[in-house]
Write a protein that holds these residues in place. Structure first.
Motif, PDB file in Angstrom:
ATOM      1  N   MET A   1       0.875  -1.087   0.005  1.00 50.36           N
ATOM      2  CA  MET A   1      -0.078  -0.078   0.145  1.00 50.36           C
ATOM      3  C   MET A   1       0.746   1.096  -0.097  1.00 50.36           C
ATOM      4  O   MET A   1       0.549   2.105  -0.719  1.00 50.36           O
ATOM      5  N   SER A   2       1.868   1.321   0.947  1.00 51.06           N
ATOM      6  CA  SER A   2       3.000   2.438   0.558  1.00 51.06           C
ATOM      7  C   SER A   2       3.386   2.702  -0.547  1.00 51.06           C
ATOM      8  O   SER A   2       3.284   3.869  -0.951  1.00 51.06           O
ATOM      9  N   LEU A   3       3.959   1.755  -1.090  1.00 49.86           N
ATOM     10  CA  LEU A   3       4.558   1.770  -2.499  1.00 49.86           C
ATOM     11  C   LEU A   3       3.441   2.232  -3.485  1.00 49.86           C
ATOM     12  O   LEU A   3       3.610   3.144  -4.489  1.00 49.86           O
ATOM     13  N   GLY A   4       2.075   2.004  -3.548  1.00 50.87           N
ATOM     14  CA  GLY A   4       1.182   2.253  -4.365  1.00 50.87           C
ATOM     15  C   GLY A   4       0.708   3.599  -3.949  1.00 50.87           C
ATOM     16  O   GLY A   4       0.575   4.465  -5.124  1.00 50.87           O
ATOM     17  N   PHE A   5       0.827   4.260  -2.900  1.00 52.80           N
ATOM     18  CA  PHE A   5       0.394   5.597  -2.667  1.00 52.80           C
ATOM     19  C   PHE A   5       1.506   6.425  -3.145  1.00 52.80           C
ATOM     20  O   PHE A   5       1.352   7.607  -3.624  1.00 52.80           O
ATOM     21  N   TYR A   6       2.759   6.061  -2.795  1.00 54.21           N
ATOM     22  CA  TYR A   6       3.773   6.878  -3.221  1.00 54.21           C
ATOM     23  C   TYR A   6       4.056   7.054  -4.853  1.00 54.21           C
ATOM     24  O   TYR A   6       4.188   7.935  -5.374  1.00 54.21           O
ATOM     25  N   GLU A   7       3.745   5.941  -5.606  1.00 54.24           N
ATOM     26  CA  GLU A   7       3.545   5.806  -7.089  1.00 54.24           C
ATOM     27  C   GLU A   7       2.313   6.600  -7.583  1.00 54.24           C
ATOM     28  O   GLU A   7       2.540   7.391  -8.588  1.00 54.24           O
ATOM     29  N   ASN A   8       1.375   6.860  -6.758  1.00 55.47           N
ATOM     30  CA  ASN A   8       0.113   7.261  -7.365  1.00 55.47           C
ATOM     31  C   ASN A   8       0.506   9.071  -7.228  1.00 55.47           C
ATOM     32  O   ASN A   8       0.209   9.817  -8.031  1.00 55.47           O
ATOM     33  N   ASP A   9       1.275   9.173  -5.990  1.00 58.22           N
ATOM     34  CA  ASP A   9       1.656  10.569  -5.836  1.00 58.22           C
ATOM     35  C   ASP A   9       2.647  11.262  -6.739  1.00 58.22           C
ATOM     36  O   ASP A   9       2.881  12.088  -7.347  1.00 58.22           O
ATOM     37  N   LYS A  10       3.566  10.200  -7.154  1.00 62.99           N
ATOM     38  CA  LYS A  10       4.632  10.356  -8.100  1.00 62.99           C
ATOM     39  C   LYS A  10       3.947  10.544  -9.652  1.00 62.99           C
ATOM     40  O   LYS A  10       4.278  11.630 -10.346  1.00 62.99           O
ATOM     41  N   LYS A  11       3.049   9.759  -9.918  1.00 63.89           N
ATOM     42  CA  LYS A  11       2.135  10.182 -11.087  1.00 63.89           C
ATOM     43  C   LYS A  11       1.651  11.672 -11.148  1.00 63.89           C
ATOM     44  O   LYS A  11       1.543  12.283 -12.157  1.00 63.89           O
ATOM     45  N   ALA A  12       1.081  12.047  -9.997  1.00 61.73           N
ATOM     46  CA  ALA A  12       0.457  13.159  -9.858  1.00 61.73           C
ATOM     47  C   ALA A  12       1.364  14.373 -10.002  1.00 61.73           C
ATOM     48  O   ALA A  12       1.313  15.457 -10.909  1.00 61.73           O
ATOM     49  N   ALA A  13       2.619  14.183  -9.639  1.00 64.74           N
ATOM     50  CA  ALA A  13       3.684  15.104  -9.800  1.00 64.74           C
ATOM     51  C   ALA A  13       4.099  15.240 -11.244  1.00 64.74           C
ATOM     52  O   ALA A  13       4.265  16.203 -11.577  1.00 64.74           O
TER      53      ALA A  13
END
Length: 78
Positions: free
Chosen positions: A54-66
């Protein structure tokens, strides 16, 4: 309930969650190594707990938003 909260309007207008997540994103080397592990050794990654996934998923979603909002990921997201 979640749908109701997503449609809520605050006193100063609607929240742009993607923009806020993009602004808050910072490069995290441990998450980058975890993503590399997932790609290079999926069996080991699958044995890790759901919290890490889950942590990696949130990190990658935020990275995509960036990326969506034009942040340069090569400079640590600045």
């Amino acid at each position: 309930m979640n749908d109701s909260l997503n449609r809520a309007t605050f006193l100063d207008g609607r929240r742009d969650k993607d923009r806020l997540r993009a602004e808050a994103w910072e490069r995290d080397e441990s998450m980058e190594r975890l993503a590399a592990l997932r790609d290079s050794n999926p069996e080991m990654y699958d044995r890790m707990g759901p919290t890490i996934h889950m942590s990696l998923g949130f990190y990658e979603n935020d990275k995509k938003a960036a990326v969506k909002f034009g942040r340069d990921l090569n400079k640590g997201g600045k």
